[in-house]
Design a protein around this motif. Structure first.
Motif, short mmCIF file in Angstrom:
data_model
loop_
_atom_site.label_atom_id
_atom_site.label_comp_id
_atom_site.label_asym_id
_atom_site.label_seq_id
_atom_site.Cartn_x
_atom_site.Cartn_y
_atom_site.Cartn_z
N PHE A 183 38.50 50.06 31.48
CA PHE A 183 38.41 51.42 31.99
C PHE A 183 38.33 51.42 33.53
CE2 PHE A 183 36.39 55.29 33.38
CZ PHE A 183 37.06 56.25 32.65
N GLY A 184 39.22 52.20 34.14
CA GLY A 184 39.23 52.35 35.59
C GLY A 184 40.36 53.24 36.02
N ALA A 185 40.15 53.97 37.11
CA ALA A 185 41.16 54.90 37.60
C ALA A 185 42.25 54.19 38.40
CB ALA A 185 40.50 55.98 38.47
N PHE A 186 41.98 52.98 38.84
CA PHE A 186 42.96 52.19 39.59
C PHE A 186 42.63 50.72 39.40
CE2 PHE A 186 39.48 53.19 42.48
CZ PHE A 186 39.17 51.95 43.02
N PRO A 187 43.59 49.82 39.63
CA PRO A 187 43.33 48.40 39.42
C PRO A 187 42.16 47.90 40.26
CG PRO A 187 45.68 48.76 39.57
CD PRO A 187 45.02 50.07 39.94
N GLY A 188 41.17 47.32 39.59
CA GLY A 188 40.04 46.71 40.28
C GLY A 188 38.82 47.58 40.43
N GLN A 189 38.90 48.87 40.06
CA GLN A 189 37.70 49.70 40.13
C GLN A 189 36.62 49.09 39.24
OE1 GLN A 189 37.86 53.66 38.41
NE2 GLN A 189 36.63 54.53 40.07
N TYR A 190 35.37 49.17 39.67
CA TYR A 190 34.22 48.62 38.93
C TYR A 190 34.27 47.10 38.81
CZ TYR A 190 34.15 53.51 37.27
OH TYR A 190 34.17 54.88 37.17
N GLY A 191 34.87 46.42 39.77
CA GLY A 191 34.93 44.97 39.71
C GLY A 191 33.59 44.33 40.04
N MET A 192 33.62 43.08 40.54
CA MET A 192 32.38 42.39 40.87
C MET A 192 32.64 41.35 41.96
SD MET A 192 31.86 40.39 37.23
CE MET A 192 33.08 39.25 36.57
N VAL A 193 31.54 40.91 42.58
CA VAL A 193 31.61 39.92 43.65
C VAL A 193 30.33 39.09 43.60
CG1 VAL A 193 30.59 41.49 45.38
CG2 VAL A 193 32.00 39.56 46.13
N VAL A 194 30.43 37.83 43.96
CA VAL A 194 29.28 36.92 44.02
C VAL A 194 29.12 36.42 45.44
CG1 VAL A 194 28.39 34.65 43.34
CG2 VAL A 194 29.33 36.21 41.61
N TYR A 195 27.88 36.48 45.95
CA TYR A 195 27.53 35.92 47.25
C TYR A 195 26.53 34.78 47.03
CZ TYR A 195 29.45 40.26 49.22
OH TYR A 195 30.28 41.29 49.56
N SER A 196 26.65 33.73 47.86
CA SER A 196 25.79 32.56 47.66
C SER A 196 25.43 31.91 48.98
CB SER A 196 26.50 31.54 46.75
OG SER A 196 25.71 30.38 46.58
N ARG A 197 24.20 31.43 49.06
CA ARG A 197 23.77 30.60 50.20
C ARG A 197 24.15 29.15 49.99
NH1 ARG A 197 17.93 30.53 51.16
NH2 ARG A 197 18.61 29.49 53.06
N HIS A 198 24.59 28.81 48.79
CA HIS A 198 24.95 27.43 48.45
C HIS A 198 26.44 27.36 48.11
CE1 HIS A 198 20.75 25.94 48.25
NE2 HIS A 198 20.51 27.20 47.94
N VAL B 197 50.61 57.94 25.96
CA VAL B 197 50.50 56.72 26.76
C VAL B 197 50.48 57.13 28.23
CG1 VAL B 197 51.57 54.52 27.36
CG2 VAL B 197 51.74 55.40 25.02
N VAL B 198 49.38 56.86 28.91
CA VAL B 198 49.23 57.24 30.32
C VAL B 198 49.39 55.98 31.17
CG1 VAL B 198 47.78 58.37 32.03
CG2 VAL B 198 47.62 59.05 29.63
N THR B 199 50.36 56.00 32.08
CA THR B 199 50.66 54.82 32.89
C THR B 199 50.51 55.08 34.38
OG1 THR B 199 53.02 55.40 32.91
CG2 THR B 199 52.26 53.92 31.16
N GLN B 200 50.11 56.28 34.77
CA GLN B 200 49.97 56.60 36.18
C GLN B 200 48.51 56.49 36.59
OE1 GLN B 200 52.27 57.22 38.58
NE2 GLN B 200 50.51 57.22 39.97
N PRO B 201 48.16 55.51 37.47
CA PRO B 201 46.77 55.38 37.90
C PRO B 201 46.23 56.69 38.45
CG PRO B 201 48.03 53.48 38.62
CD PRO B 201 49.03 54.46 38.06
#
Length: 421
Positions: free
Chosen positions: A159-174, A143-147
């Motif tokens: 899957f990710g080396a730290f919380p939030g890696q490979y996340g996403m974002v949305v941009y909009s003109r509306h 059990v690996v618990t160290q980021p």
């Protein structure tokens, strides 16, 4: 520790950005922008796995804090050449400040003669990637618990080396209807009826790769699923975005392939009348999309209809869905050219190479694939679309390039849709 969704959900609205200079003319493959109308009109929806992820927490923010990062400038120029009205970026580390910096320092600044693009509205929320689970989710005995530690990503909720890696974002003109957004980060995989839970092939019991305690913690979304209502004049279009896990990097239990299949299935159930009764969001509200609502499903689905390693039929859950208008398939001359030039497993692929959206290793594979999708509901009229993949002789081919890519191994995909009357 887990990130608090309510605390970190951040939507920035009504911040105007004025371009002071007139941009130079677009060279060669300039993508014509969609026409706009006051009560709706023609809008461009796009998805782009931009590979704006970094190896350590805070590194993306540092890269975007000044306007000189070469990759970010290239990504911004691709967006400026394509000019989507509503844009999902996959593989953008979860960091609200980084999202604002990319908008202000890159998208709002003309790159190499391209006109700046203004996005007054944006949305970012936490991701399951890199969140410690406290369990041995890959069943390797540790059990690996160290980021950041070896093996941590395989034991994290996504899957990710730290919380939030490979996340996403949305941009909009509306405007984004922030009062009615829904996120499904915490939805547990086991709560999907008939879920393809991974199976330990050494036992006779089905779906037993995870223990009962692990199944109480394991979430369906490797990142998250978001329903973002976009207000277009008097109309609302639900932007349904996600980024299912790649169906590889596992063993005989096929835990990633099965998760990929069910992450795609989530939207298929969500938009089917009566099909999403089992679904609950992060605020505890149940049910799927209201019948008759218009929507656009977008994201890197990590699933080609015929090629690659995903479970057969995974992508078809959306492509053949009765509520989805998949008759028009975005394509590019650059993708067709790349498949022919690169050879390898591409020569045996069944998907039309012009429809590929990702440039992966050709030997031993999986080769170039159609992985990224923009799929509207049947009530939305498709006016056109494409994949930003210039042919090698085009001056803009410098933006996509060849490995190691100056931008990403994925390409921006867009559709122009008629919204409203």
């Amino acid at each position: 520790m887990s990130l608090n969704l309510r605390r970190f959900r951040e939507v920035v609205a009504r911040s105007a950005m004025l371009a002071a200079a007139v941009a130079l003319a677009l060279p060669t493959i300039a993508v014509p922008a969609a026409a706009h109308g006051g009560g709706g009109g023609e809008l461009r929806f796009a998805t782009f796995n931009a590979s704006l992820n970094r190896g350590t927490a805070g590194a993306l923010r540092a890269d975007l804090s000044t306007p000189g990062n070469a990759q970010a400038r290239t990504i911004a120029e691709i967006v400026q050449r394509s000019r989507p009205d509503v844009l999902l970026i996959n593989e953008f580390d979860f960091d609200p400040q980084a999202a604002r910096l990319f908008r202000d320092n890159y998208l709002a600044v003309g790159q190499n003669g391209a006109r700046p693009v203004s996005y007054p509205y944006w949305f970012i929320a936490s991701s399951n990637t890199g969140i410690v689970s406290g369990f041995d989710l890959n069943n390797d005995g540790t059990v690996v618990t160290q980021p950041g530690a070896p093996g941590y990503g395989d034991d994290a909720l996504g899957f990710g080396a730290f919380p939030g890696q490979y996340g996403m974002v949305v941009y909009s003109r509306h405007p984004i209807d922030t009062g009615n957004t829904r996120t499904f980060q915490n939805f547990r995989w086991k709560d999907m009826p008939g879920a393809l839970l991974p199976d330990d092939p050494t036992t006779a019991a089905p779906g037993d790769f995870y223990s009962r305690q692990e199944l109480a913690a394991v979430r369906l979304s490797s990142k998250s699923h978001w329903d973002l209502p976009i207000r277009v004049g008097h109309e609302t279009v639900h932007f349904l975005v996600s980024h299912p896990t790649p169906p590889v990097f596992d063993g005989a239990e096929d835990r990633n392939g099965r998760r990929n299949f069910d992450e795609i299935r989530f939207w298929a159930d969500y938009v089917r009348p009566g099909g999403g009764r089992y679904i609950y969001d992060d605020e505890g509200h149940r049910g799927g999309l209201r019948p008759g609502s218009e929507f656009v499903i977008a994201g890197d689905q990590n699933s080609d209809p015929f090629d690659g390693d995903s479970i057969p039929g995974a992508a078809q859950q959306l492509l053949d869905h009765p509520r989805v208008n998949a008759r028009f398939t975005p394509s590019s001359a650059g993708a067709a050219e790349a498949g022919a030039l690169q050879g390898g497993v591409n020569s045996a692929h069944r998907t039309n190479p012009a429809q590929d959206t990702a440039d992966f290793a050709d030997v031993p594979g999986p080769g170039n694939l159609r992985a990224d999708y923009v799929l509207p509901s049947r009530g939305l009229n498709v006016r056109g679309g494409g994949v930003f993949w210039p042919v090698a002789g085009d001056p803009l081919a410098r933006l996509t390039g060849t490995f190691p890519f100056p931008s990403s191994d994925h390409r921006l995909v867009w559709l122009d849709l008629r919204v409203g009357r």
